[in-house]
Design a protein around this motif. Structure first.
Motif, PDB file in Angstrom:
ATOM      1  N   TYR A   1     -11.136 -15.965 -10.923  1.00  0.00           N
ATOM      2  CA  TYR A   1     -11.569 -15.760  -9.539  1.00  0.00           C
ATOM      3  C   TYR A   1     -10.749 -14.649  -8.900  1.00  0.00           C
ATOM      4  O   TYR A   1      -9.573 -14.446  -9.228  1.00  0.00           O
ATOM      5  N   GLN A   2     -11.380 -13.923  -7.984  1.00  0.00           N
ATOM      6  CA  GLN A   2     -10.690 -12.951  -7.148  1.00  0.00           C
ATOM      7  C   GLN A   2     -11.336 -12.975  -5.773  1.00  0.00           C
ATOM      8  O   GLN A   2     -12.553 -12.793  -5.648  1.00  0.00           O
ATOM      9  N   TRP A   3     -10.485 -13.212  -4.742  1.00  0.00           N
ATOM     10  CA  TRP A   3     -10.978 -13.248  -3.365  1.00  0.00           C
ATOM     11  C   TRP A   3     -10.819 -11.878  -2.715  1.00  0.00           C
ATOM     12  O   TRP A   3      -9.878 -11.139  -3.019  1.00  0.00           O
ATOM     13  N   TYR A   4     -11.780 -11.540  -1.836  1.00  0.00           N
ATOM     14  CA  TYR A   4     -11.798 -10.246  -1.141  1.00  0.00           C
ATOM     15  C   TYR A   4     -11.870 -10.471   0.356  1.00  0.00           C
ATOM     16  O   TYR A   4     -12.588 -11.371   0.830  1.00  0.00           O
ATOM     17  N   ARG A   5     -11.126  -9.622   1.076  1.00  0.00           N
ATOM     18  CA  ARG A   5     -11.121  -9.650   2.551  1.00  0.00           C
ATOM     19  C   ARG A   5     -11.774  -8.370   3.040  1.00  0.00           C
ATOM     20  O   ARG A   5     -11.244  -7.277   2.831  1.00  0.00           O
ATOM     21  N   SER A   6     -12.994  -8.504   3.594  1.00  0.00           N
ATOM     22  CA  SER A   6     -13.738  -7.337   4.078  1.00  0.00           C
ATOM     23  C   SER A   6     -13.797  -6.238   3.010  1.00  0.00           C
ATOM     24  O   SER A   6     -13.636  -5.044   3.307  1.00  0.00           O
ATOM     25  N   GLY A   7     -13.998  -6.652   1.757  1.00  0.00           N
ATOM     26  CA  GLY A   7     -14.188  -5.713   0.659  1.00  0.00           C
ATOM     27  C   GLY A   7     -12.944  -5.331  -0.098  1.00  0.00           C
ATOM     28  O   GLY A   7     -13.037  -4.700  -1.155  1.00  0.00           O
ATOM     29  N   ALA A   8     -11.753  -5.713   0.380  1.00  0.00           N
ATOM     30  CA  ALA A   8     -10.502  -5.369  -0.297  1.00  0.00           C
ATOM     31  C   ALA A   8      -9.947  -6.612  -0.983  1.00  0.00           C
ATOM     32  O   ALA A   8      -9.897  -7.696  -0.391  1.00  0.00           O
ATOM     33  N   ALA A   9      -9.546  -6.457  -2.235  1.00  0.00           N
ATOM     34  CA  ALA A   9      -9.004  -7.588  -2.979  1.00  0.00           C
ATOM     35  C   ALA A   9      -7.737  -8.099  -2.312  1.00  0.00           C
ATOM     36  O   ALA A   9      -6.867  -7.319  -1.905  1.00  0.00           O
ATOM     37  N   VAL A  10      -7.625  -9.425  -2.202  1.00  0.00           N
ATOM     38  CA  VAL A  10      -6.451 -10.061  -1.612  1.00  0.00           C
ATOM     39  C   VAL A  10      -5.451 -10.302  -2.743  1.00  0.00           C
ATOM     40  O   VAL A  10      -5.749 -11.021  -3.710  1.00  0.00           O
ATOM     41  N   THR A  11      -4.280  -9.705  -2.629  1.00  0.00           N
ATOM     42  CA  THR A  11      -3.266  -9.819  -3.677  1.00  0.00           C
ATOM     43  C   THR A  11      -2.900 -11.275  -3.923  1.00  0.00           C
ATOM     44  O   THR A  11      -2.594 -12.019  -2.970  1.00  0.00           O
ATOM     45  N   GLY A  12      -2.951 -11.688  -5.185  1.00  0.00           N
ATOM     46  CA  GLY A  12      -2.543 -13.040  -5.559  1.00  0.00           C
ATOM     47  C   GLY A  12      -3.583 -14.110  -5.309  1.00  0.00           C
ATOM     48  O   GLY A  12      -3.368 -15.272  -5.668  1.00  0.00           O
ATOM     49  N   ALA A  13      -4.722 -13.755  -4.711  1.00  0.00           N
ATOM     50  CA  ALA A  13      -5.757 -14.754  -4.391  1.00  0.00           C
ATOM     51  C   ALA A  13      -6.709 -14.870  -5.571  1.00  0.00           C
ATOM     52  O   ALA A  13      -7.807 -14.304  -5.564  1.00  0.00           O
ATOM     53  N   THR A  14      -6.264 -15.576  -6.618  1.00  0.00           N
ATOM     54  CA  THR A  14      -7.030 -15.636  -7.861  1.00  0.00           C
ATOM     55  C   THR A  14      -7.361 -17.068  -8.282  1.00  0.00           C
ATOM     56  O   THR A  14      -7.658 -17.328  -9.451  1.00  0.00           O
TER      57      THR A  14
END
Length: 383
Positions: A330-343
């Motif tokens: 999984y990888q989470w994105y905030r307004s199109g930018a990957a959130v570091t460590g949010a996997t």
């Protein structure tokens, strides 16, 4: 005159129309039935001597022996290409304790040699990688002897019979009848029209032999392409003696070709075929590997996100129903930018997410399948 010319002239001197003298499929089937019937009459079953290689999924019908995962038939019928049309099944051994098969060119009377040949009972190997390791100093072959080292052949696949020669070796009679002296050479090549003379109906590259006792030969057959390699020694780590690549529309298309090995005497070229001395060749190994199958495609639905869209709350990625056994990243994105460590599968919303939209990418993988990534829709702005 090349050795291929002599092969062609010799063939044209035979009573049979095929280049290497193997019988048509309908006769082949009858011959196998007769062989089994004769074995039953005398209380003997086909030999399946020492070879521990697991049988292939399609090994072919039972023949004279099992070897390297396939069933094989020793040739007991006469005909071309042997100049006197004599073959003896006793000239092919069953596998020994090392899994080796020995072929013998015999001449017990000193004036009536008998050849040796065996072929796979399976038909239609087709595209893939073929390999064989042979124990024989081919530089010492008598000038009349032909070592037909691994070739494919389908008597009904006209005009070239799907004949592909991985490692044929001979001096083709020596050339004295043409006022020449021919050395023993090896050849990589194939026939695309056996009704035409050499140079017009075939593609062949010959190369000098060495005195190496052991040679390993490899062929990769692909659509429109053949790649041949011959190495000194066992395996592919020795000196590469010759690499040949042939491409084009005349490269054979798979049909019902079987795999053959033969050791025989040519009547052409000015030699003395009746009085050849016995020869032996030991085949240490054979393998066939079909081309790698295309990876399967994972069932991969679009993931969704559940949870309260408010900072401090936790969102959860729901991958949906994928192919059974798939594993996920999984990888989470905030307004199109990957959130570091949010996997992880879940994500706890923080103050930086306020007024931003969230998306999650799910990547599924499974052995034998193509890895697939799917993105969820973006959420509404986080409060």
């Amino acid at each position: 005159m090349s050795r291929t010319v002599i092969a062609f002239l010799h063939m044209r001197g035979e009573s049979k129309p095929t280049k290497v003298g193997h019988f048509p499929t309908r006769v082949h089937h009858l011959a196998l039935v007769v062989a089994v019937g004769l074995c039953m009459m005398v209380g003997v079953v086909p030999s399946h001597a020492a070879d521990t290689t697991p049988m292939a999924e399609d090994p072919g019908p039972v023949g004279s022996f099992a070897w390297k995962g396939f069933n094989w038939q020793k040739r007991f019928w006469g005909g071309a290409p042997q100049y006197n049309q004599s073959f003896d099944p006793a000239n092919v051994s069953s596998p020994d304790a090392n899994g080796h098969v020995t072929m013998t060119l015999s001449n017990p009377s000193g004036s009536a040699p008998a050849g040796a040949e065996f072929q796979s009972t399976r038909e239609g190997f087709g595209y893939g990688t073929y390999s064989t390791t042979v124990e024989k100093d081919v530089s010492a072959l008598a000038k009349e002897v032909v070592w037909g080292c691994l070739f494919t052949y389908d008597p009904e696949a006209t005009p070239g019979f799907n004949e592909i020669d991985l490692c044929e070796a001979s001096a083709w009679g020596g050339g004295a009848s043409y006022g020449e002296s021919w050395p023993v050479t090896q050849g990589h090549g194939y026939w695309f029209d056996a009704g035409k003379p050499p140079g017009e109906g075939n593609s062949t590259i010959t190369f000098d032999v060495t005195s190496d006792l052991i040679l390993t030969h490899k062929m990769v057959w692909e659509p429109g392409k053949l790649t041949f390699e011959t190495y000194a020694g066992e395996g592919y780590t020795g000196t590469l003696l010759k690499r040949t690549v042939m491409v084009g529309s005349t490269v054979p298309v798979p049909a019902k070709e079987a795999i053959h090995f033969n050791l025989w005497v040519t009547g052409g070229g000015g030699g003395d075929p009746a009085h050849v001395a016995p020869e032996t060749v030991t085949i240490r190994d054979f393998s066939f590997t079909p081309p790698a199958s295309e990876p399967l495609t994972l069932t991969a639905p679009t993931p969704t996100i559940s949870g309260t869209l408010r900072t401090g709350s936790t969102l959860t990625a729901n991958p949906g129903t994928w192919t059974s056994g798939a594993t996920f990243q999984y990888q989470w994105y905030r307004s199109g930018a990957a959130v570091t460590g949010a996997t992880g599968k879940t994500y706890k919303l923080v103050k930086a997410d306020a007024n931003k939209t969230m998306m999650v990418r799910v990547t599924g993988s499974k052995s034998g399948y193509t890895t697939v990534s799917k993105d969820s829709a973006f959420t509404a702005p986080i409060k």
